[in-house]
Design an enzyme around this catalytic site. Structure first.
Site, PDB file in Angstrom:
ATOM      1  N   ASP A   1       0.850  -1.190   0.000  1.00 41.77           N
ATOM      2  CA  ASP A   1       0.000   0.000   0.000  1.00 41.77           C
ATOM      3  C   ASP A   1       0.885   1.239   0.000  1.00 41.77           C
ATOM      4  O   ASP A   1       1.173   1.838   1.030  1.00 41.77           O
ATOM      5  CB  ASP A   1      -0.938  -0.006   1.213  1.00 41.77           C
ATOM      6  CG  ASP A   1      -2.029   1.047   1.062  1.00 41.77           C
ATOM      7  OD1 ASP A   1      -2.005   1.799   0.066  1.00 41.77           O
ATOM      8  OD2 ASP A   1      -2.901   1.116   1.943  1.00 41.77           O
TER       9      ASP A   1
ATOM     10  N   CYS B   1       0.465   4.654   1.996  1.00 40.20           N
ATOM     11  CA  CYS B   1      -0.543   4.563   3.025  1.00 40.20           C
ATOM     12  C   CYS B   1      -0.145   5.651   4.014  1.00 40.20           C
ATOM     13  O   CYS B   1       1.039   5.857   4.263  1.00 40.20           O
ATOM     14  CB  CYS B   1      -0.454   3.178   3.670  1.00 40.20           C
ATOM     15  SG  CYS B   1      -1.711   2.926   4.905  1.00 40.20           S
TER      16      CYS B   1
ATOM     17  N   HIS C   1      -7.186   7.534   7.655  1.00 37.88           N
ATOM     18  CA  HIS C   1      -6.088   6.601   7.373  1.00 37.88           C
ATOM     19  C   HIS C   1      -6.442   5.836   6.109  1.00 37.88           C
ATOM     20  O   HIS C   1      -7.396   5.059   6.095  1.00 37.88           O
ATOM     21  CB  HIS C   1      -5.938   5.641   8.567  1.00 37.88           C
ATOM     22  CG  HIS C   1      -4.855   4.616   8.388  1.00 37.88           C
ATOM     23  ND1 HIS C   1      -4.900   3.360   8.941  1.00 37.88           N
ATOM     24  CD2 HIS C   1      -3.694   4.662   7.711  1.00 37.88           C
ATOM     25  CE1 HIS C   1      -3.817   2.688   8.625  1.00 37.88           C
ATOM     26  NE2 HIS C   1      -3.072   3.445   7.870  1.00 37.88           N
TER      27      HIS C   1
ATOM     28  N   GLY D   1      -3.823   4.967  16.763  1.00 37.53           N
ATOM     29  CA  GLY D   1      -3.846   3.745  17.572  1.00 37.53           C
ATOM     30  C   GLY D   1      -4.998   2.866  17.124  1.00 37.53           C
ATOM     31  O   GLY D   1      -5.593   3.100  16.070  1.00 37.53           O
TER      32      GLY D   1
ATOM     33  N   MET E   1      -8.908   1.277  17.409  1.00 38.49           N
ATOM     34  CA  MET E   1     -10.125   2.090  17.469  1.00 38.49           C
ATOM     35  C   MET E   1     -10.714   2.227  18.872  1.00 38.49           C
ATOM     36  O   MET E   1     -11.628   3.014  19.082  1.00 38.49           O
ATOM     37  CB  MET E   1     -11.174   1.571  16.490  1.00 38.49           C
ATOM     38  CG  MET E   1     -11.551   0.146  16.709  1.00 38.49           C
ATOM     39  SD  MET E   1     -12.529  -0.438  15.307  1.00 38.49           S
ATOM     40  CE  MET E   1     -12.522  -2.182  15.660  1.00 38.49           C
TER      41      MET E   1
ATOM     42  N   HIS F   1       4.755   4.324  13.397  1.00 37.19           N
ATOM     43  CA  HIS F   1       3.592   4.685  12.570  1.00 37.19           C
ATOM     44  C   HIS F   1       2.254   4.263  13.171  1.00 37.19           C
ATOM     45  O   HIS F   1       1.206   4.602  12.645  1.00 37.19           O
ATOM     46  CB  HIS F   1       3.729   4.105  11.173  1.00 37.19           C
ATOM     47  CG  HIS F   1       3.190   2.716  10.998  1.00 37.19           C
ATOM     48  ND1 HIS F   1       3.608   1.649  11.757  1.00 37.19           N
ATOM     49  CD2 HIS F   1       2.262   2.216  10.146  1.00 37.19           C
ATOM     50  CE1 HIS F   1       2.967   0.561  11.372  1.00 37.19           C
ATOM     51  NE2 HIS F   1       2.143   0.865  10.396  1.00 37.19           N
TER      52      HIS F   1
ATOM     53  N   GLY G   1       0.878  -1.180  16.017  1.00 38.30           N
ATOM     54  CA  GLY G   1       1.517  -2.434  15.614  1.00 38.30           C
ATOM     55  C   GLY G   1       0.679  -3.617  16.041  1.00 38.30           C
ATOM     56  O   GLY G   1       0.231  -3.702  17.188  1.00 38.30           O
TER      57      GLY G   1
END
Lengths: 483, 141
Positions: free
Chosen positions: A97, A100, A237, A381, A383, A406, A409
């Site tokens: 992606d 992204c 995002h 982070g 949701m 980013h 994780g």
């Protein structure tokens, strides 16, 4: 396992050269003891070591605290190669992606004005913003001149076509348009996938979130960004959709041939690449830039529609609503940048795969509003918990080629998450926490449930304490739409 | 393949993969495709109404497998054609011709589970043993 590492300090652990044959530089992982336990559970440490074998790699194969297993390269990795010395350009070091990334939009609304109506707002956003697989955008990119213009100009194309304001561009990494894209080096398959998908959110971990500012850590930086406590923000995002995926897929095939042609030995096929000054590397870069521009145009359009929805929903003028872009960052990209290594200025190809640029105050690439505070760094982070805004630092420039983490994780595989969420109603659990979610995919919410991720606060602690970016504000979700 | 498992699902942190089995290379390729689509939509929900012919070329057998899977994902995404079944009619190490059978994708009828975006070369493996063929493929999701 811990004996692999040499502890540099509380937040940096080194994998010494020699841990694996062919390592040209050490691996350095930004992590604390707590997160170190987690990262042993997959192949990511091996992947940091594998990336250290890349021809032309400079200083170290770096990994951020949100590191987890990827293909070839770990996700959360930063690899810089010296372009003057045949440094490798690797599509795997960018990922599928391409570009992204994340953007944050501020508003003049306060939490209390939105909370009572959050369900309706989320439902309208979900109706208006195309999400999920096979979802088609409201834009039908015309063949030929129009699609070429979008690929060459990125977010600039979007603004010229009425999707947003000129001011948005200066608050986007690279101005929302990276130079050197070549639409002719993109396959017809990529065009076919990309044409109907411009202006769509996509599935997986992509989202649009309505949030509020829960806590402020750095008043001066928050002021410069126009952020204040209890203010409502929107975070987006998304990436380059099927277009970027196809570019990556196509050029992985090209690079397989290139490693044979240039006799490059690598420990993993998915690391394949070509030296910077070869035709293969240059063509990939030109196609990758077209995909990066597609992604910037995509996020620009998504933001534009979110603005329109909120204006209508609250019956406010654009000026009163004040939905201005704070910043937009890419977290899957390769860029040619100037860096100082051992006192020497060098041009490096910095691959950030699941890593965010974090340039310091005063850097020439920053817009004037952020010159004093440093580049805004957006870290989403999961949701259920938080997202963070940070700023880049000189220390990042000195240690990590101006890069930081980013996201949270992943910690659980998607299937593990689906299994452990069996029989649970994730949307109800989130609603009990005050977060209203709409998703188009049946399993999306299970895959993406909060426990599937590391705690974002732990990840942010590491980058903050290591000094490679520092906290500005903490954001709390109120409503989320997902693909 | 008449007996035993056709495929099973593998767990990878950020992604998902499958192990597929076959008596011969053709059935291995067919079962890998079935396994991949079983992750996307429950096969019982798909009817066979149309068919599409697929031709793929590549450099070697591993790359051919990745190219085949990426081709049918491409057809899924661009033609919105969801596969239930397939058969490989001709193949060697570098070429193949197959027919995929299924119907037009309708999110109402075919709720999606995992959105697979690409088949990768990561930990890719094709193995032949006395009991038949086995392939491992990891997907980008």
């Amino acid at each position: 396992m811990a004996e692999i590492f040499r502890k540099i300090d509380d937040y940096r652990w080194e994998i010494p050269v020699g841990y694996k044959p062919g390592m040209r530089v050490p691996g350095i992982i930004y992590v604390d003891e707590k997160l170190l336990e987690v990262i042993h559970k997959d192949q990511s440490v091996e992947q940091v070591a594998n990336a250290a074998t890349l021809p032309g790699i400079v200083k170290a194969s770096l990994a951020m605290p949100d590191i987890h297993e990827g293909y070839g390269f770990p996700i959360g990795g930063v690899v810089a190669t010296d372009i003057a010395k045949g440094g490798l350009i690797s599509p795997g070091g960018v990922g599928y992606d391409i570009n992204c990334g994340v953007r944050l939009v501020r508003s003049n609304l306060k939490k209390e004005e939105v909370l009572p109506r959050i369900k309706d707002l989320v439902q309208i956003l979900f109706n208006e913003i195309p999400t999920g697989v096979g979802s088609r955008g409201k834009i039908r990119l015309g063949r030929g001149a129009e699609e070429r213009a979008a690929l060459l100009k990125g977010a600039r194309w979007a603004v010229e076509n009425g999707y947003g304001e000129k001011e948005d561009l200066e608050r986007t990494e690279s101005g929302g348009c990276i130079e050197g894209a070549d639409p002719d080096l993109v396959s017809s398959k990529a065009y076919e996938r990309g044409r109907p998908q411009l202006g769509t959110l996509g599935s997986g971990n992509h989202f649009l979130e309505v949030q509020y500012v829960q806590e402020i850590y750095d008043e001066k930086a928050a002021n410069a960004m126009g952020l204040f406590k209890d203010q409502v923000t929107v975070m987006i995002h998304s990436g380059s959709r099927g277009f970027g995926h196809q570019v990556c897929t196509d050029y992985l095939v090209t690079m397989e041939e290139a490693i044979r042609k240039y006799k490059i030995e690598l420990p993993d096929r998915q690391l394949a690449g070509a030296p910077f000054d070869t035709r293969e590397a240059q063509e990939y870069l030109a196609a990758m830039r077209a995909a990066a521009n597609y992604a910037w145009a995509n996020r620009q359009c998504l933001m534009h529609w979110a603005r329109e929805v909120l204006q209508r929903f609250f019956g406010m003028s654009p000026k009163d609503l004040g939905m201005n872009l704070v910043y937009d960052v890419a977290h899957n990209i390769v860029k040619v940048e100037d860096h100082i290594v051992d006192g020497k200025k060098m041009k490096l190809a910095v691959h950030r795969k699941g890593a965010t640029r974090a340039f310091p105050p005063g850097h020439p690439e920053l817009p004037s509003v952020y010159k004093d505070i440093g580049q805004p760094v957006l870290i989403p982070g999961d949701m259920g918990r938080n997202s963070f805004m940070l700023v880049g630092t000189k220390r990042a420039m000195d240690e990590t080629f101006g890069s930081t983490c980013h996201g949270a994780g992943r910690m659980m595989s998607r299937h593990q998450a689906i299994r452990s969420a069996k029989g649970r109603e994730i949307h109800r659990e989130l609603e009990d926490m005050g977060i209203y979610v709409r998703a188009s995919g049946r399993e999306s919410l299970k895959e993406e449930m909060p426990e599937a991720y590391k705690n974002i606060a732990d990840v942010i602690n590491v980058v903050h304490n290591a000094g490679i970016s520092t906290r500005v504000v903490k954001l709390k979700p109120m409503g989320v739409i997902k693909g | 393949m008449t007996e035993g498992k056709r495929y099973e699902i593998l767990d990878v942190t950020a992604d998902v993969g499958i192990l597929a089995y076959g008596n011969d290379i053709k059935s291995l390729f067919e079962n890998t495709a079935l396994g991949m689509f079983s992750l996307i939509v429950e096969p019982e929900k798909i009817k066979v109404k149309e068919k599409v012919e697929v031709k793929v070329e590549s450099r070697n057998i591993e790359d051919l497998l990745v190219a085949w899977l990426n081709e049918i994902l491409f057809i899924f995404e661009t033609q919105e054609f969801i596969m239930k079944d397939c058969s490989v009619s001709e193949m060697d190490e570098r070429h193949m011709i197959a027919e995929i059978r299924g119907e037009h994708y309708n999110p109402e009828v075919h709720p999606r589970n995992v959105h697979i975006k690409a088949a990768t070369y990561h930990n890719l493996e094709i193995k032949k043993s006395n009991s038949g063929w086995r392939a491992r493929v990891i997907f980008d999701v």
